[in-house]
Design an enzyme around this catalytic site. Structure first.
Site, PDB file in Angstrom:
ATOM      1  N   LYS A 187      -6.693  60.697  36.119  1.00 13.40           N
ATOM      2  CA  LYS A 187      -6.739  61.326  37.645  1.00 13.40           C
ATOM      3  C   LYS A 187      -8.967  60.678  38.024  1.00 13.40           C
ATOM      4  O   LYS A 187      -9.226  60.905  36.874  1.00 13.40           O
ATOM      5  CB  LYS A 187      -7.089  62.305  37.897  1.00 13.40           C
ATOM      6  N   ASP A 203      -4.935  71.686  36.351  1.00 12.67           N
ATOM      7  CA  ASP A 203      -4.531  70.197  36.518  1.00 12.67           C
ATOM      8  C   ASP A 203      -3.505  69.956  36.091  1.00 12.67           C
ATOM      9  O   ASP A 203      -3.006  68.805  36.681  1.00 12.67           O
ATOM     10  CB  ASP A 203      -6.170  69.246  36.638  1.00 12.67           C
TER      11      ASP A 203
END
Ligand code: ATP
Length: 297
Positions: free
Chosen positions: A12, A138
């Site tokens: 990401k 995350d």
């Protein structure tokens, strides 16, 4: 039940990253715009009958066994369901390590999805995300993928519309910045202007790449650049070579630049490689496929 799975675990970037406050439990409350990019680790999983979880990676400095988040992901689900079989997890790392691209978290997320599938455990995606947060803030997002607003400590997620087509140049200098250092360098009270996360969301909703790029910002950046000027040099080079904007991802040190043209990005990648500022350079794009499907070989 499946004996073998080939998985991709995607990295990401943060199109926007703000830190709101420090909570009493020591965690920081954040507001981040998360975006999956087309850069991934490859993970092979093989079922074994000896009840042992094994991990192997191609990098000597990434821990095997308990220290590896992928190991802990497998352990979590197999223990909860009382599975007696084991699994061998081979990880080929392409995502830069300790770089602000959620490399460890995404390997863990892929293994949660993979173990669920391999052993037919029947967890829904939401249930996997609830378990994932125990491994790292995350991890739920890495299961979800795509474009999302992350709040809380990063685990409160809201899906956003896809961002317009664009190209992403990733450059990581040969330095390591720990997330701890990034928070220590952050003087929350002294931040004059916070990144405009709501504005970014509006631009994404409007499908306006140029407005979106102009608002991309990371609250950690000024403090980290003061300590590591090379990060600022990479940003400048990318913007000189046509990036709409270049910002640091996560707590750094990786910088990414957004381009509206693939050829321009490729030329910028060549300049960046030649400059010697970045140790690792990837020319990629955003990954917009939803669904958390990880064995899409
Ligand atoms: P984030 O963006 O979530 O802060 P990061 O990119 O900063 O993540 P990681 O690549 O996840 O950091 O690595 C952080 C540390 O986690 C590494 O130094 C490594 O020792 C450990 N680690 C454990 N499992 C893994 C894994 N599967 N891949 C990479 N690092 C791992």
């Amino acid at each position: 039940m499946k004996d073998h799975l080939d998985l991709k675990a995607y990295a990401k970037i943060n199109l926007g990253l703000d830190v709101i406050r420090k909570r009493e439990d020591g965690y920081h409350e954040v507001r981040m715009i998360m975006q999956t990019v087309n850069l991934y680790d490859r993970i092979e999983m093989d079922r074994t009958e000896d009840g042992v979880i094994r991990t192997e990676t191609n990098l000597p400095f990434v821990p095997d066994g308990e220290g590896n988040l992928a190991w802990r992901a497998a352990k979590l689900l197999l223990d909860e369901k009382g599975i007696k079989d084991g699994v061998t997890i081979k990880i080929r790392k392409y995502i830069p390590v300790a770089a602000g691209m959620a490399g460890g978290s995404t390997d863990a997320a892929a293994v949660l999805v993979g173990v669920n599938r391999m052993f037919d455990l029947g967890f829904t995606k939401k249930e996997l995300m609830e378990r994932g947060v125990k491994l790292g803030a995350d991890v739920p997002y890495c299961i979800m993928r795509g474009t999302a607003l992350a709040e809380g400590i990063g685990e409160k997620l809201k899906r956003l519309p896809k961002v317009p087509e664009c190209y992403v140049l990733v450059g990581k200098p040969g330095i390591n910045v720990s997330t701890k250092t990034a928070y220590e360098n952050l003087n929350l009270a002294g931040i004059g202007k916070h990144p405009d996360i709501d504005g970014l969301i509006r631009d994404i909703e409007d499908g306006d790449l140029y407005a979106m790029a102009s608002k991309m910002e990371n609250v950690f950046e000024p403090g980290i650049i003061r300590q590591y000027p090379v990060i600022g040099n990479i940003k400048e080079l990318m913007e000189e070579k046509g990036a709409l904007k270049a910002v640091m991802s996560g707590s750094g040190p990786t910088v990414f630049g957004i381009f509206d043209n693939r050829d321009k990005m490729a030329a910028a990648a060549r300049s960046l490689r030649k400059s010697g500022l970045a140790k690792t350079v990837f020319a990629t794009d955003i990954y917009n496929r939803d669904g958390g499907v990880t064995n899409d070989k």
